[in-house]
Design an enzyme around this catalytic site. Structure first.
Site, PDB file in Angstrom:
ATOM      1  N   SER A 190       0.795  -1.229   0.000  1.00  0.00           N
ATOM      2  CA  SER A 190       0.000   0.000   0.000  1.00  0.00           C
ATOM      3  C   SER A 190       0.824   1.274   0.000  1.00  0.00           C
ATOM      4  O   SER A 190       0.300   2.351  -0.237  1.00  0.00           O
ATOM      5  CB  SER A 190      -0.873   0.014   1.244  1.00  0.00           C
ATOM      6  OG  SER A 190      -0.037   0.083   2.393  1.00  0.00           O
ATOM      7  N   GLY A 191       2.105   1.173   0.330  1.00  0.00           N
ATOM      8  CA  GLY A 191       2.930   2.374   0.449  1.00  0.00           C
ATOM      9  C   GLY A 191       3.082   2.838   1.884  1.00  0.00           C
ATOM     10  O   GLY A 191       3.897   3.702   2.171  1.00  0.00           O
ATOM     11  N   PHE A 231       4.388   1.320   4.499  1.00  0.00           N
ATOM     12  CA  PHE A 231       5.751   1.042   4.984  1.00  0.00           C
ATOM     13  C   PHE A 231       6.751   2.060   4.439  1.00  0.00           C
ATOM     14  O   PHE A 231       7.588   2.577   5.172  1.00  0.00           O
ATOM     15  CB  PHE A 231       6.158  -0.380   4.574  1.00  0.00           C
ATOM     16  CG  PHE A 231       7.550  -0.747   5.015  1.00  0.00           C
ATOM     17  CD1 PHE A 231       7.792  -1.286   6.272  1.00  0.00           C
ATOM     18  CD2 PHE A 231       8.639  -0.545   4.173  1.00  0.00           C
ATOM     19  CE1 PHE A 231       9.075  -1.603   6.686  1.00  0.00           C
ATOM     20  CE2 PHE A 231       9.931  -0.867   4.573  1.00  0.00           C
ATOM     21  CZ  PHE A 231      10.149  -1.398   5.827  1.00  0.00           C
ATOM     22  N   ASP A 247       7.317 -12.224   1.274  1.00  0.00           N
ATOM     23  CA  ASP A 247       8.033 -11.490   0.246  1.00  0.00           C
ATOM     24  C   ASP A 247       9.315 -11.009   0.892  1.00  0.00           C
ATOM     25  O   ASP A 247       9.336 -10.728   2.096  1.00  0.00           O
ATOM     26  CB  ASP A 247       7.247 -10.265  -0.225  1.00  0.00           C
ATOM     27  CG  ASP A 247       7.300  -9.138   0.786  1.00  0.00           C
ATOM     28  OD1 ASP A 247       6.629  -9.251   1.830  1.00  0.00           O
ATOM     29  OD2 ASP A 247       8.031  -8.155   0.560  1.00  0.00           O
ATOM     30  N   HIS A 261      19.984 -17.616  -9.210  1.00  0.00           N
ATOM     31  CA  HIS A 261      20.165 -18.710  -8.245  1.00  0.00           C
ATOM     32  C   HIS A 261      19.425 -18.407  -6.932  1.00  0.00           C
ATOM     33  O   HIS A 261      18.704 -19.264  -6.408  1.00  0.00           O
ATOM     34  CB  HIS A 261      21.646 -18.961  -7.956  1.00  0.00           C
ATOM     35  CG  HIS A 261      21.837 -19.862  -6.780  1.00  0.00           C
ATOM     36  ND1 HIS A 261      21.739 -21.232  -6.874  1.00  0.00           N
ATOM     37  CD2 HIS A 261      22.000 -19.581  -5.452  1.00  0.00           C
ATOM     38  CE1 HIS A 261      21.870 -21.757  -5.655  1.00  0.00           C
ATOM     39  NE2 HIS A 261      22.029 -20.779  -4.784  1.00  0.00           N
TER      40      HIS A 261
END
Ligand SMILES: [Zn+2]
Length: 378
Positions: free
Chosen positions: A91-92, A94, A263, A332
């Protein structure tokens, strides 16, 4: 939207399936981060090859550059970046609280200066949802107040109250067709605040719930506690997402604590310093001991980099500043994170997660440098 397929009898781990407008996602899932509309150094074909199911985009960054006009004209974020698969947008909140220079926190959002050119901007529940609607993400996040982990109890409480109020405002905003919205639980490492925030958000009935206020510089035990204090109050039938975490061993431990979605910028960020993740911890590919090591980054790894190149060659590329070197370490590392999640899902399906967890965590030796890298801005 979320289907709980199986729960682990020895931990809180869950095997699930998340259905979004652009595809079905098997959970637990790792979501590569494409903050600026690109997973750093990787193209969509590579992301698909390594098993990416969903990527992240960021409201704050994409709103500042290139701006909504351009993304709208392109036909939305999926079209603009040529990723027709699921996208979750942060949402922005952070970024506003960590990157931007805040001028004033107001009842309906935050007035701040862009970290790029200092221009005065405003972002609140209404604006954040409006931007995410225009981006057309499959999963949108509410606009929350994400305070530093060192905040005084009074500030932490104020942030939780604001987060709950703003979540309610986000809930009322129109969405893109089929777009799901997740609430974000704040409260630092205060169990009472975590419980209260979780319960209030659950009462608002979101499509899923994130545990925020983690990965904000707190030590690992505090981060684990924040998750443990929150998870029991989240409904079993909805997905849980721990934002911005973590190392491979932390992901395994967080899955064991009932988290379904992750994430993290680590795989691509540390790749740019020549650091590779392996099942035994991290290794510096640039280090002298790799000078004439003609083995792959990790024996048995099936990523493109390990199937085609040696440590000695990648070390050479990194040392002379050839882009291919950092690209291949990014390939990797991202593959490694996705493979850990695929292995977790397979172990959960086979009923062997307890053994998998024990073995993985025993083999993985965390590096302090890596833990610190996580805390840089994302
Ligand atoms: Zn590899």
């Amino acid at each position: 939207m979320f289907e709980l397929l199986k729960t682990d009898p020895h931990s809180r781990a869950r095997l699930g399936r998340l259905t979004t407008p652009r595809g079905v996602i098997d959970t637990p899932v790792f979501m590569p981060v494409g903050t600026q509309g690109s997973v750093k150094a990787l193209d969509p074909r590579e992301l698909l090859e390594m098993g990416t199911q969903i990527i992240l985009g960021n409201t704050y960054h994409l709103h500042i550059r290139p701006g909504l006009d351009i993304i709208n004209a392109a036909g939305g974020l999926h079209k603009f970046i040529n990723w027709p698969h699921p996208i979750l947008t942060d949402s922005g909140g952070f970024q506003v609280f960590s990157l931007a220079k805040i001028r004033k926190i107001k009842p309906h959002g935050v007035e701040f200066r862009s970290h790029l050119d200092g221009s005065l901007l405003f972002l609140g529940p209404k604006e954040a949802m409006e931007i995410q609607r225009a981006l057309g993400s499959d999963i949108a996040m509410v606009f929350d107040d994400c305070p530093p982990h060192t905040s005084a109890p009074r500030e932490m409480r104020a942030a939780v109250e604001r987060t709950i109020r703003w979540a309610g405002e986000c809930r009322e905003q129109p969405r893109a067709a089929g777009q799901k919205v997740f609430g974000i639980v704040q409260g630092g490492s205060d169990p009472a605040l975590r419980e209260e925030c979780a319960k209030q958000l659950v009462a608002l009935d979101f499509d899923g719930y994130a545990i925020g206020g983690v990965s904000v510089g707190e030590p690992e035990p505090e981060m684990m506690k924040a998750v443990e204090f929150t998870e029991p109050f989240l409904p079993a039938g909805k997905a849980r997402y721990a934002m911005g975490l973590g190392t491979p061993a932390q992901l395994v431990e967080l899955v064991a604590r009932g988290v379904d979605m992750f994430d993290c910028v680590l795989p691509t960020r540390v790749a740019r310093n020549g650091t590779a993740f392996t099942t035994r911890g991290t290794v510096s590919i640039k280090a002298g001991f790799n000078k004439s090591d003609f083995r792959p980054i990790e024996e048995g790894c099936e990523c493109f980099a390990c199937r085609h190149f040696t440590r000695a060659y990648l070390r050479h590329l990194l040392n002379v500043g050839e882009i291919l070197g950092l690209r291949m370490v990014s390939v990797h590392n991202s593959h490694m994170f996705l493979k850990v999640m695929a292995d977790i899902r397979a172990a959960l399906a086979a009923g062997t997660f307890a053994e998998f967890r024990r073995e993985f965590v025993a083999n993985y030796i965390p590096s302090r440098k890596i833990l610190l890298a996580r805390e840089e801005s994302r």
